[in-house]
Design an enzyme around this catalytic site. Structure first.
Site, PDB file in Angstrom:
ATOM      1  N   SER A 170       1.266  -1.339   0.213  1.00 59.68           N
ATOM      2  CA  SER A 170       0.151   0.090  -0.044  1.00 59.68           C
ATOM      3  C   SER A 170       0.756   0.987   0.049  1.00 59.68           C
ATOM      4  O   SER A 170       2.197   0.919  -0.448  1.00 59.68           O
ATOM      5  CB  SER A 170      -1.283   0.181   0.986  1.00 59.68           C
ATOM      6  OG  SER A 170      -0.324   0.472   2.538  1.00 59.68           O
ATOM      7  N   LEU A 224       3.303   4.748   0.074  1.00 62.62           N
ATOM      8  CA  LEU A 224       3.750   5.373  -1.212  1.00 62.62           C
ATOM      9  C   LEU A 224       5.210   3.427  -2.031  1.00 62.62           C
ATOM     10  O   LEU A 224       4.997   3.556  -2.644  1.00 62.62           O
ATOM     11  CB  LEU A 224       5.420   5.390   0.091  1.00 62.62           C
ATOM     12  CG  LEU A 224       7.102   5.972  -1.223  1.00 62.62           C
ATOM     13  CD1 LEU A 224       6.482   6.654  -2.336  1.00 62.62           C
ATOM     14  CD2 LEU A 224       7.337   6.567  -0.145  1.00 62.62           C
ATOM     15  N   SER A 252      12.437  11.100   7.001  1.00 64.92           N
ATOM     16  CA  SER A 252      10.903  12.251   6.950  1.00 64.92           C
ATOM     17  C   SER A 252      11.979  13.368   7.633  1.00 64.92           C
ATOM     18  O   SER A 252      13.106  13.189   7.903  1.00 64.92           O
ATOM     19  CB  SER A 252      10.341  10.964   7.969  1.00 64.92           C
ATOM     20  OG  SER A 252       9.741  12.162   8.525  1.00 64.92           O
ATOM     21  N   TYR A 267       8.855   8.618  16.254  1.00 61.94           N
ATOM     22  CA  TYR A 267       8.654   8.435  15.171  1.00 61.94           C
ATOM     23  C   TYR A 267       9.876   9.443  14.672  1.00 61.94           C
ATOM     24  O   TYR A 267      11.110   9.013  13.973  1.00 61.94           O
ATOM     25  CB  TYR A 267       7.284   8.897  14.629  1.00 61.94           C
ATOM     26  CG  TYR A 267       7.734   8.947  12.955  1.00 61.94           C
ATOM     27  CD1 TYR A 267       7.700   7.772  12.447  1.00 61.94           C
ATOM     28  CD2 TYR A 267       7.568   9.840  12.657  1.00 61.94           C
ATOM     29  CE1 TYR A 267       7.637   8.047  10.811  1.00 61.94           C
ATOM     30  CE2 TYR A 267       7.486  10.112  10.898  1.00 61.94           C
ATOM     31  CZ  TYR A 267       7.798   8.733  10.273  1.00 61.94           C
ATOM     32  OH  TYR A 267       7.815   8.602   9.112  1.00 61.94           O
ATOM     33  N   LYS A 299      13.391   7.877  13.203  1.00 65.59           N
ATOM     34  CA  LYS A 299      13.845   8.542  11.964  1.00 65.59           C
ATOM     35  C   LYS A 299      15.359   9.162  11.784  1.00 65.59           C
ATOM     36  O   LYS A 299      15.714   9.387  10.610  1.00 65.59           O
ATOM     37  CB  LYS A 299      12.847  10.106  11.153  1.00 65.59           C
ATOM     38  CG  LYS A 299      11.452   8.415  10.661  1.00 65.59           C
ATOM     39  CD  LYS A 299      11.613   8.080   9.675  1.00 65.59           C
ATOM     40  CE  LYS A 299      10.511   6.680   8.725  1.00 65.59           C
ATOM     41  NZ  LYS A 299      11.002   5.870   8.228  1.00 65.59           N
ATOM     42  N   THR A 356      -0.178   8.556   2.610  1.00 65.32           N
ATOM     43  CA  THR A 356      -0.476   7.337   2.731  1.00 65.32           C
ATOM     44  C   THR A 356      -0.752   5.904   3.900  1.00 65.32           C
ATOM     45  O   THR A 356      -1.257   6.930   5.379  1.00 65.32           O
ATOM     46  CB  THR A 356       0.960   6.805   2.716  1.00 65.32           C
ATOM     47  OG1 THR A 356       1.550   7.480   4.296  1.00 65.32           O
ATOM     48  CG2 THR A 356       1.603   7.331   1.715  1.00 65.32           C
TER      49      THR A 356
END
Length: 260
Positions: free
Chosen positions: A11, A13, A134, A147, A151, A182
């Site tokens: 799904s 990207l 990100s 997160y 990243k 997304t």
């Protein structure tokens, strides 16, 4: 024929990258933890140069199986796209350690460990690696501590890795998207590990995954090292470095809903 391995390919990207790579003639090995979602994607592409292997990207056994499948089915690997990811939306103090560990395992440990496992094949082909980072790895965002940390770790590790594997002729592209439309955000975890119960806050324009996929392939063709596709987020990251107090005030206003 180029052989491309894409993680998180069922799904978002990952799927748009799979479609774009397939359209240009690549042989594909696609993986995703969502086995029911991966099966119809494979059927849609539907030819002998596409193969799928479902599994948990944090599992070292899956890494081994993916590398072995590339060797057995195609005899090579030219491009590894580390796309699979997960996020959370929850204040740091209201987030369980298990959520932090899961985000770090998927977003940092898994792409690094899979890349290391794939290096022997990539050395043979003098291939390329993509790591989807990100802008959250460059600047703090309320409600995204795990997160942002994952990243940031991904970025630092792969920036070091680039210098080391360039000696073998392997290219490495770090991609720094901002907000994309997304499932990663629709499937975000809350602080207790269950689905987050509030909508995400954003900065700048929300872009489509197909737009991002084509920018990534163009950057690969140019053998670029970094891709900052969203000018607004890039400027915000500069503001964080040049005027952190102002950035904090603006970000705290914009992301105030994350603290509820």
């Amino acid at each position: 024929m180029r052989v491309t391995l894409i993680t998180g390919a069922a799904s978002g990207l990952g799927w748009q990258l799979a479609r774009a790579c397939h359209a240009r003639g690549d042989a594909l090995l696609l993986t995703d933890i969502d086995a029911p979602g991966l099966a119809p994607r494979l059927a849609e592409l539907g030819d002998a140069r596409t193969h799928g292997l479902a599994g948990d990207i944090t599992d070292p056994d899956l890494h081994r199986q993916l590398v072995e499948a590339c060797q057995a089915r195609f005899g090579r690997l030219d491009l590894l796209i580390n796309n699979a990811g997960i996020t959370h939306r929850s204040p740091t103090v209201a987030t369980t350690p298990a959520v932090f560990r899961k985000v770090m395992a998927v977003d940092y440990h898994a792409p690094l460990e899979l890349t290391l496992a794939a290096l022997p094949l990539l050395r043979e082909s003098r291939g390329q690696v993509v790591a989807v980072g990100s802008m959250a790895g460059w600047m703090p965002l309320l409600g995204r501590a795990g997160y942002c940390a994952a990243k940031s770790a991904l970025s630092q590790a792969f920036e070091v890795l680039r210098a080391e594997i360039s000696r073998d002729g392997i290219g490495l592209l770090m991609v720094y998207p901002s907000f994309l439309d997304t499932p990663i955000d629709r499937n975000a975890l809350g602080g207790d590990g269950q689905p987050a119960d509030h909508a995400r806050s954003t900065i700048g324009k929300i872009r489509g995954a197909d737009w991002m996929a084509h920018l990534i392939l163009d950057a690969l063709d140019r053998r670029r090292e970094r891709l900052f596709p969203d000018r607004g987020s890039w400027l915000a990251s500069l503001l964080w470095r040049l005027a952190p107090g102002l950035y904090y005030r603006k970000m705290s206003q914009r992301f105030a809903g994350e603290m509820s």
